[in-house]
Motif scaffolding. Structure first.
Motif, PDB file in Angstrom:
ATOM      1  N   LEU A  39       0.868  -1.109   0.042  1.00 50.07           N
ATOM      2  CA  LEU A  39      -0.233   0.007   0.037  1.00 50.07           C
ATOM      3  C   LEU A  39       0.925   1.231   0.101  1.00 50.07           C
ATOM      4  CD1 LEU A  39      -2.917   1.308  -0.011  1.00 50.07           C
ATOM      5  CD2 LEU A  39      -2.781   1.058   2.336  1.00 50.07           C
ATOM      6  N   LEU A  40       1.824   1.228   0.702  1.00 50.58           N
ATOM      7  CA  LEU A  40       2.884   2.536   0.688  1.00 50.58           C
ATOM      8  C   LEU A  40       3.442   2.562  -0.523  1.00 50.58           C
ATOM      9  CD1 LEU A  40       4.674   1.896   4.309  1.00 50.58           C
ATOM     10  CD2 LEU A  40       3.226   3.876   3.509  1.00 50.58           C
ATOM     11  N   ARG A  41       3.777   1.540  -1.212  1.00 40.75           N
ATOM     12  CA  ARG A  41       4.174   1.590  -2.617  1.00 40.75           C
ATOM     13  C   ARG A  41       3.292   2.102  -3.683  1.00 40.75           C
ATOM     14  NH1 ARG A  41       6.780  -3.409  -5.105  1.00 40.75           N
ATOM     15  NH2 ARG A  41       4.576  -3.858  -5.539  1.00 40.75           N
ATOM     16  N   LEU A  42       1.955   1.634  -3.402  1.00 41.94           N
ATOM     17  CA  LEU A  42       1.108   2.236  -4.351  1.00 41.94           C
ATOM     18  C   LEU A  42       0.990   3.900  -4.096  1.00 41.94           C
ATOM     19  CD1 LEU A  42      -0.628   1.288  -6.743  1.00 41.94           C
ATOM     20  CD2 LEU A  42      -2.300   0.705  -5.131  1.00 41.94           C
ATOM     21  N   VAL A  43       0.730   4.229  -2.595  1.00 40.61           N
ATOM     22  CA  VAL A  43       0.664   5.612  -2.351  1.00 40.61           C
ATOM     23  C   VAL A  43       1.751   6.362  -3.073  1.00 40.61           C
ATOM     24  CG1 VAL A  43       0.253   7.351  -0.577  1.00 40.61           C
ATOM     25  CG2 VAL A  43      -1.102   5.030  -0.392  1.00 40.61           C
ATOM     26  N   ALA A  44       2.937   5.759  -2.735  1.00 42.57           N
ATOM     27  CA  ALA A  44       4.016   6.588  -3.210  1.00 42.57           C
ATOM     28  C   ALA A  44       4.141   6.818  -4.794  1.00 42.57           C
ATOM     29  CB  ALA A  44       5.239   5.821  -2.850  1.00 42.57           C
ATOM     30  N   SER A  45       3.772   5.867  -5.398  1.00 42.33           N
ATOM     31  CA  SER A  45       3.684   5.758  -6.925  1.00 42.33           C
ATOM     32  C   SER A  45       2.510   6.458  -7.617  1.00 42.33           C
ATOM     33  CB  SER A  45       3.794   4.483  -7.637  1.00 42.33           C
ATOM     34  OG  SER A  45       2.594   3.741  -7.263  1.00 42.33           O
ATOM     35  N   GLN A  52     -10.582   4.441  -2.424  1.00 42.29           N
ATOM     36  CA  GLN A  52     -11.403   3.624  -3.105  1.00 42.29           C
ATOM     37  C   GLN A  52     -10.693   3.355  -4.451  1.00 42.29           C
ATOM     38  OE1 GLN A  52     -12.506   6.277  -1.381  1.00 42.29           O
ATOM     39  NE2 GLN A  52     -14.215   5.763   0.069  1.00 42.29           N
ATOM     40  N   ALA A  53     -10.117   4.667  -4.930  1.00 39.65           N
ATOM     41  CA  ALA A  53      -9.265   4.235  -6.079  1.00 39.65           C
ATOM     42  C   ALA A  53      -8.107   3.382  -6.135  1.00 39.65           C
ATOM     43  CB  ALA A  53      -8.781   5.614  -6.732  1.00 39.65           C
ATOM     44  N   LEU A  54      -7.361   3.441  -4.828  1.00 42.36           N
ATOM     45  CA  LEU A  54      -6.463   2.372  -4.646  1.00 42.36           C
ATOM     46  C   LEU A  54      -6.788   1.100  -4.497  1.00 42.36           C
ATOM     47  CD1 LEU A  54      -4.290   4.653  -2.064  1.00 42.36           C
ATOM     48  CD2 LEU A  54      -3.638   4.316  -4.503  1.00 42.36           C
ATOM     49  N   ALA A  55      -7.921   0.835  -3.830  1.00 40.20           N
ATOM     50  CA  ALA A  55      -8.585  -0.245  -3.483  1.00 40.20           C
ATOM     51  C   ALA A  55      -9.133  -1.129  -4.840  1.00 40.20           C
ATOM     52  CB  ALA A  55      -9.738  -0.431  -2.693  1.00 40.20           C
ATOM     53  N   LYS A  56      -9.503  -0.225  -5.526  1.00 41.74           N
ATOM     54  CA  LYS A  56      -9.870  -0.888  -7.148  1.00 41.74           C
ATOM     55  C   LYS A  56      -8.532  -1.339  -7.853  1.00 41.74           C
ATOM     56  CE  LYS A  56     -12.370   0.163 -11.348  1.00 41.74           C
ATOM     57  NZ  LYS A  56     -12.814   1.038 -12.076  1.00 41.74           N
ATOM     58  N   GLN A  57      -7.558  -0.697  -7.729  1.00 38.04           N
ATOM     59  CA  GLN A  57      -6.102  -1.013  -8.267  1.00 38.04           C
ATOM     60  C   GLN A  57      -5.544  -2.169  -7.690  1.00 38.04           C
ATOM     61  OE1 GLN A  57      -3.552   2.428  -8.565  1.00 38.04           O
ATOM     62  NE2 GLN A  57      -5.583   3.633  -8.767  1.00 38.04           N
ATOM     63  N   LEU A  58      -5.953  -2.325  -6.253  1.00 40.09           N
ATOM     64  CA  LEU A  58      -5.512  -3.589  -5.577  1.00 40.09           C
ATOM     65  C   LEU A  58      -6.429  -4.740  -5.600  1.00 40.09           C
ATOM     66  CD1 LEU A  58      -4.213  -1.964  -2.470  1.00 40.09           C
ATOM     67  CD2 LEU A  58      -2.595  -2.875  -4.036  1.00 40.09           C
ATOM     68  N   GLY A  59      -7.499  -4.441  -6.230  1.00 36.15           N
ATOM     69  CA  GLY A  59      -8.333  -5.479  -6.494  1.00 36.15           C
ATOM     70  C   GLY A  59      -9.330  -6.177  -5.338  1.00 36.15           C
ATOM     71  N   LEU A  65      -9.397  -1.940   3.146  1.00 34.34           N
ATOM     72  CA  LEU A  65      -8.257  -1.093   3.301  1.00 34.34           C
ATOM     73  C   LEU A  65      -8.040  -0.081   4.411  1.00 34.34           C
ATOM     74  CD1 LEU A  65      -7.116   0.011  -0.437  1.00 34.34           C
ATOM     75  CD2 LEU A  65      -6.171  -1.861   1.037  1.00 34.34           C
ATOM     76  N   VAL A  66      -9.365  -0.029   5.136  1.00 34.42           N
ATOM     77  CA  VAL A  66      -9.596   1.090   6.159  1.00 34.42           C
ATOM     78  C   VAL A  66      -8.512   0.688   7.329  1.00 34.42           C
ATOM     79  CG1 VAL A  66     -11.311   1.845   7.830  1.00 34.42           C
ATOM     80  CG2 VAL A  66     -11.967   1.638   5.666  1.00 34.42           C
ATOM     81  N   PRO A  67      -8.673  -0.541   7.867  1.00 33.58           N
ATOM     82  CA  PRO A  67      -7.744  -0.822   9.002  1.00 33.58           C
ATOM     83  C   PRO A  67      -6.026  -0.643   8.707  1.00 33.58           C
ATOM     84  CG  PRO A  67      -9.068  -2.694   8.600  1.00 33.58           C
ATOM     85  CD  PRO A  67      -9.384  -1.847   7.881  1.00 33.58           C
ATOM     86  N   PRO A 143       0.569  -5.032 -12.864  1.00 36.58           N
ATOM     87  CA  PRO A 143       1.945  -4.609 -12.540  1.00 36.58           C
ATOM     88  C   PRO A 143       2.156  -4.150 -11.401  1.00 36.58           C
ATOM     89  CG  PRO A 143       1.410  -4.099 -14.872  1.00 36.58           C
ATOM     90  CD  PRO A 143       0.211  -4.402 -14.026  1.00 36.58           C
ATOM     91  N   GLY A 144       2.996  -4.737 -10.351  1.00 37.50           N
ATOM     92  CA  GLY A 144       3.306  -4.132  -9.130  1.00 37.50           C
ATOM     93  C   GLY A 144       2.590  -4.496  -8.228  1.00 37.50           C
ATOM     94  N   VAL A 145       1.260  -5.201  -8.250  1.00 38.08           N
ATOM     95  CA  VAL A 145       0.526  -5.424  -7.226  1.00 38.08           C
ATOM     96  C   VAL A 145       0.312  -6.939  -7.094  1.00 38.08           C
ATOM     97  CG1 VAL A 145      -2.187  -5.153  -6.854  1.00 38.08           C
ATOM     98  CG2 VAL A 145      -0.873  -3.372  -7.895  1.00 38.08           C
ATOM     99  N   HIS A 146       0.297  -7.265  -5.616  1.00 36.06           N
ATOM    100  CA  HIS A 146       0.706  -8.524  -5.306  1.00 36.06           C
ATOM    101  C   HIS A 146      -0.982  -9.067  -5.281  1.00 36.06           C
ATOM    102  CE1 HIS A 146       0.843 -12.290  -3.061  1.00 36.06           C
ATOM    103  NE2 HIS A 146       2.345 -12.199  -3.205  1.00 36.06           N
ATOM    104  N   PRO A 147      -1.330 -10.356  -5.912  1.00 35.29           N
ATOM    105  CA  PRO A 147      -2.652 -10.644  -5.987  1.00 35.29           C
ATOM    106  C   PRO A 147      -3.356 -11.260  -4.588  1.00 35.29           C
ATOM    107  CG  PRO A 147      -1.040 -12.406  -6.893  1.00 35.29           C
ATOM    108  CD  PRO A 147      -0.503 -11.269  -6.571  1.00 35.29           C
ATOM    109  N   GLY A 148      -2.365 -11.006  -3.624  1.00 40.38           N
ATOM    110  CA  GLY A 148      -2.731 -11.280  -2.223  1.00 40.38           C
ATOM    111  C   GLY A 148      -3.688 -10.435  -1.809  1.00 40.38           C
ATOM    112  N   TYR A 149      -3.555  -9.051  -2.203  1.00 41.38           N
ATOM    113  CA  TYR A 149      -4.685  -8.110  -1.641  1.00 41.38           C
ATOM    114  C   TYR A 149      -6.247  -8.400  -1.867  1.00 41.38           C
ATOM    115  CZ  TYR A 149      -1.102  -4.869  -0.753  1.00 41.38           C
ATOM    116  OH  TYR A 149      -0.029  -4.017  -0.258  1.00 41.38           O
ATOM    117  N   SER A 150      -6.489  -9.430  -2.756  1.00 39.52           N
ATOM    118  CA  SER A 150      -7.883  -9.544  -3.023  1.00 39.52           C
ATOM    119  C   SER A 150      -8.376 -10.550  -1.797  1.00 39.52           C
ATOM    120  CB  SER A 150      -8.281 -10.324  -4.418  1.00 39.52           C
ATOM    121  OG  SER A 150      -7.507 -11.489  -4.467  1.00 39.52           O
ATOM    122  N   ARG A 151      -7.517 -10.978  -1.024  1.00 47.09           N
ATOM    123  CA  ARG A 151      -7.693 -11.712   0.142  1.00 47.09           C
ATOM    124  C   ARG A 151      -7.680 -11.159   1.526  1.00 47.09           C
ATOM    125  NH1 ARG A 151      -4.676 -14.858  -3.122  1.00 47.09           N
ATOM    126  NH2 ARG A 151      -2.954 -15.004  -1.719  1.00 47.09           N
TER     127      ARG A 151
END
Length: 155
Positions: A39-45, A52-59, A65-67, A143-151
Motif C-alpha cells: 500500500l505504501l508503494r502504491l501511495v508513493a507511486s 476507493q481508487a487504490l482499493a480498485k487497483q489492488l482488487g 483497506l480501512v484498518p 503490474p506491481g500489485v500482489h494478488p494477495g490483496y484480494s484476500r
C-alpha cells in the motif's frame, strides 16, 4: 534412477513462497508487513488518489483497506487530505516519514532481489525478469500489485 522432474509452475510457486517469506522477514526488521509495504508503494507511486481508487487497483474492497490505512496513518507514514474534486473522499499521500521509510524499503527490496537471484549472471537476471513479466502479462496480473490483496481480511 532419475530424480522426479517438477514443473515450472511448481518451481515458480516454490521460489515465490521462499522469496515472499524472506522478504517478510526483511521488512519485519522495518516493522512493516507485506500489505503495508504494498500500500505504501502504491501511495508513493500514485499520490493523491482516494482509498476507493487504490482499493480498485489492488482488487480489494475499499472497506478492507480501512484498518491498513488507519494503522499507517497512526504511525505517521501516510496522510489523508480532503480530495479537492470530491470533499467526501480523502486523498492519500506519504508523509515525510513515509517517504524516508520507503527509501529504506527500496534498499531492502534491491538487496533482497540480489540475494534471491545471486546464483544468476546479470544477463540471466534480465532474461528471468523478461520471462516472468511476459507470464504475468499473459495471466492478466496487475503490474506491481500482489494478488494477495484480494484476500485481505477486513478486521
Amino acid at each position: 534412477m532419475e530424480a522426479p522432474r517438477f514443473g515450472s509452475a511448481f518451481l515458480l510457486a516454490q521460489v515465490g513462497a521462499h522469496a515472499a517469506q524472506r522478504f517478510t522477514e526483511r521488512i519485519g526488521e522495518l516493522d512493516l508487513t507485506p500489505p503495508q509495504v504494498g500500500l505504501l508503494r502504491l501511495v508513493a507511486s500514485r499520490p493523491g488518489q482516494s482509498q476507493q481508487a487504490l482499493a480498485k487497483q489492488l482488487g480489494t474492497p475499499a472497506t478492507r483497506l480501512v484498518p491498513l490505512v488507519d494503522g499507517l496513518e497512526k504511525r505517521g507514514l501516510i496522510e489523508r487530505r480532503r480530495n479537492a474534486e470530491d470533499r467526501r473522499l480523502y486523498a492519500l499521500e506519504l508523509s515525510p516519514s513515509g517517504r524516508e521509510l520507503m527509501g529504506r524499503v527500496a534498499q531492502t527490496a534491491v538487496s533482497h532481489d540480489r540475494t534471491i537471484t545471486a546464483v544468476l549472471t546479470e544477463d540471466e537476471r534480465a532474461t528471468l525478469h523478461a520471462l516472468l513479466t511476459k507470464i504475468a502479462d499473459d495471466q492478466g496480473l496487475t503490474p506491481g500489485v500482489h494478488p494477495g490483496y484480494s484476500r485481505l481480511k477486513s478486521s
